[in-house]
Design a protein around this motif. Structure first.
Motif, mmCIF file in Angstrom:
data_model
loop_
_atom_site.group_PDB
_atom_site.id
_atom_site.type_symbol
_atom_site.label_atom_id
_atom_site.label_comp_id
_atom_site.label_asym_id
_atom_site.label_seq_id
_atom_site.Cartn_x
_atom_site.Cartn_y
_atom_site.Cartn_z
ATOM 1 N N ALA A 78 0.832 -1.208 0.000
ATOM 2 C CA ALA A 78 0.000 0.000 0.000
ATOM 3 C C ALA A 78 0.862 1.253 0.000
ATOM 4 N N ALA A 79 1.930 1.256 0.768
ATOM 5 C CA ALA A 79 2.817 2.423 0.815
ATOM 6 C C ALA A 79 3.468 2.657 -0.544
ATOM 7 N N ALA A 80 3.911 1.585 -1.175
ATOM 8 C CA ALA A 80 4.545 1.732 -2.491
ATOM 9 C C ALA A 80 3.546 2.201 -3.536
ATOM 10 N N ALA A 81 2.347 1.605 -3.521
ATOM 11 C CA ALA A 81 1.323 2.000 -4.495
ATOM 12 C C ALA A 81 0.900 3.444 -4.274
ATOM 13 N N TYR A 82 0.759 3.849 -3.015
ATOM 14 C CA TYR A 82 0.331 5.217 -2.727
ATOM 15 C C TYR A 82 1.378 6.229 -3.193
ATOM 16 N N GLU A 83 2.632 5.924 -3.005
ATOM 17 C CA GLU A 83 3.687 6.845 -3.448
ATOM 18 C C GLU A 83 3.798 6.902 -4.964
ATOM 19 N N ASN A 84 3.279 5.913 -5.650
ATOM 20 C CA ASN A 84 3.301 5.890 -7.120
ATOM 21 C C ASN A 84 1.947 6.240 -7.738
ATOM 22 N N ARG A 85 1.039 6.827 -6.948
ATOM 23 C CA ARG A 85 -0.303 7.172 -7.437
ATOM 24 C C ARG A 85 -0.206 8.248 -8.523
ATOM 25 N N ASP A 86 -1.259 8.321 -9.314
ATOM 26 C CA ASP A 86 -1.290 9.282 -10.418
ATOM 27 C C ASP A 86 -1.451 10.713 -9.915
ATOM 28 N N ALA A 87 -2.407 10.928 -9.021
ATOM 29 C CA ALA A 87 -2.672 12.281 -8.512
ATOM 30 C C ALA A 87 -2.044 12.438 -7.130
ATOM 31 N N GLN A 88 -1.049 13.273 -7.045
ATOM 32 C CA GLN A 88 -0.327 13.429 -5.776
ATOM 33 C C GLN A 88 -1.188 14.041 -4.670
ATOM 34 N N SER A 89 -2.259 14.725 -5.034
ATOM 35 C CA SER A 89 -3.096 15.369 -4.020
ATOM 36 C C SER A 89 -4.157 14.434 -3.436
ATOM 37 N N THR A 90 -4.246 13.206 -3.910
ATOM 38 C CA THR A 90 -5.250 12.267 -3.407
ATOM 39 C C THR A 90 -4.864 11.803 -2.006
ATOM 40 N N PRO A 91 -5.752 11.996 -1.028
ATOM 41 C CA PRO A 91 -5.454 11.501 0.322
ATOM 42 C C PRO A 91 -5.494 9.969 0.354
ATOM 43 N N TYR A 92 -4.788 9.397 1.310
ATOM 44 C CA TYR A 92 -4.690 7.935 1.351
ATOM 45 C C TYR A 92 -6.060 7.274 1.505
ATOM 46 N N ALA A 93 -6.935 7.833 2.327
ATOM 47 C CA ALA A 93 -8.254 7.224 2.550
ATOM 48 C C ALA A 93 -9.005 7.086 1.224
ATOM 49 N N LYS A 94 -8.983 8.111 0.414
ATOM 50 C CA LYS A 94 -9.665 8.066 -0.885
ATOM 51 C C LYS A 94 -8.957 7.091 -1.834
ATOM 52 N N PHE A 95 -7.639 7.100 -1.783
ATOM 53 C CA PHE A 95 -6.848 6.200 -2.628
ATOM 54 C C PHE A 95 -7.173 4.739 -2.320
ATOM 55 N N ALA A 96 -7.336 4.416 -1.029
ATOM 56 C CA ALA A 96 -7.529 3.027 -0.617
ATOM 57 C C ALA A 96 -8.955 2.527 -0.831
ATOM 58 N N THR A 97 -9.912 3.449 -0.957
ATOM 59 C CA THR A 97 -11.308 3.053 -1.129
ATOM 60 C C THR A 97 -11.484 2.248 -2.420
ATOM 61 N N GLY A 98 -12.125 1.095 -2.289
ATOM 62 C CA GLY A 98 -12.404 0.263 -3.448
ATOM 63 C C GLY A 98 -11.220 -0.545 -3.940
ATOM 64 N N ASP A 100 -7.704 -3.215 -2.700
ATOM 65 C CA ASP A 100 -7.306 -4.206 -1.692
ATOM 66 C C ASP A 100 -6.407 -3.612 -0.617
ATOM 67 N N HIS A 101 -6.058 -2.344 -0.742
ATOM 68 C CA HIS A 101 -5.177 -1.705 0.247
ATOM 69 C C HIS A 101 -5.939 -1.485 1.550
ATOM 70 N N PRO A 102 -5.259 -1.606 2.680
ATOM 71 C CA PRO A 102 -5.938 -1.459 3.971
ATOM 72 C C PRO A 102 -6.434 -0.023 4.184
ATOM 73 N N ALA A 103 -7.574 0.087 4.838
ATOM 74 C CA ALA A 103 -8.158 1.390 5.154
ATOM 75 C C ALA A 103 -7.363 2.049 6.290
ATOM 76 N N PRO A 104 -7.326 3.359 6.315
ATOM 77 C CA PRO A 104 -6.575 4.040 7.376
ATOM 78 C C PRO A 104 -7.034 3.656 8.777
ATOM 79 N N CYS A 105 -8.337 3.481 8.986
ATOM 80 C CA CYS A 105 -8.816 3.126 10.335
ATOM 81 C C CYS A 105 -8.322 1.741 10.741
ATOM 82 N N ASP A 106 -8.233 0.823 9.786
ATOM 83 C CA ASP A 106 -7.696 -0.508 10.106
ATOM 84 C C ASP A 106 -6.214 -0.418 10.477
ATOM 85 N N LEU A 107 -5.476 0.441 9.765
ATOM 86 C CA LEU A 107 -4.045 0.601 10.057
ATOM 87 C C LEU A 107 -3.841 1.213 11.435
#
Length: 112
Positions: A78-98, A100-107
């Motif tokens: 999840a950390a690697a995928a998030y750092e390689n996301r297309d839109a740098q302004s996307t917050p992690y919670a939105k990025f993880a929605t939908g 297989d990456h863990p949700a922030p509350c689970d982390l």
């Protein structure tokens, strides 16, 4: 390593003196904190600081962080995928929605 954190002006001054006098034992210095080598001499210096300044000196025992042993693969992925996301302004919670990456509350609720 031994992490030394100081909470008073006097303790910081003594830590500076220790760091400048015993540079071979100092692994890294961060202003009001320092990492000392995990040797008996490092322990002597740390305990001397605490003896002199009491509660104004905090001593912690640290270990190097091994991400492969301590962190589940899903979190590393999840950390690697998030750092390689297309839109740098996307917050992690939105990025993880939908995904297989863990949700922030689970982390937040999971200890390492």
């Amino acid at each position: 390593m031994l992490l030394i954190v100081t909470y008073s002006r006097g303790a910081r001054q003594t830590l500076r003196n220790v760091c400048s006098t015993h540079g071979e034992t100092v692994v890294r210095r961060f202003g009001r904190a320092a990492l000392l080598a995990e040797t008996e001499f490092g322990a002597l210096l740390a305990l001397r600081l605490r003896e002199k300044h009491g509660g104004d000196v905090q001593i912690e025992h640290t270990e190097p962080f091994n991400e492969f042993a301590a962190v589940p693969a899903a979190v590393r992925d999840a950390a690697a995928a998030y750092e390689n996301r297309d839109a740098q302004s996307t917050p992690y919670a939105k990025f993880a929605t939908g995904t297989d990456h863990p949700a922030p509350c689970d982390l937040r609720d999971s200890d390492l």
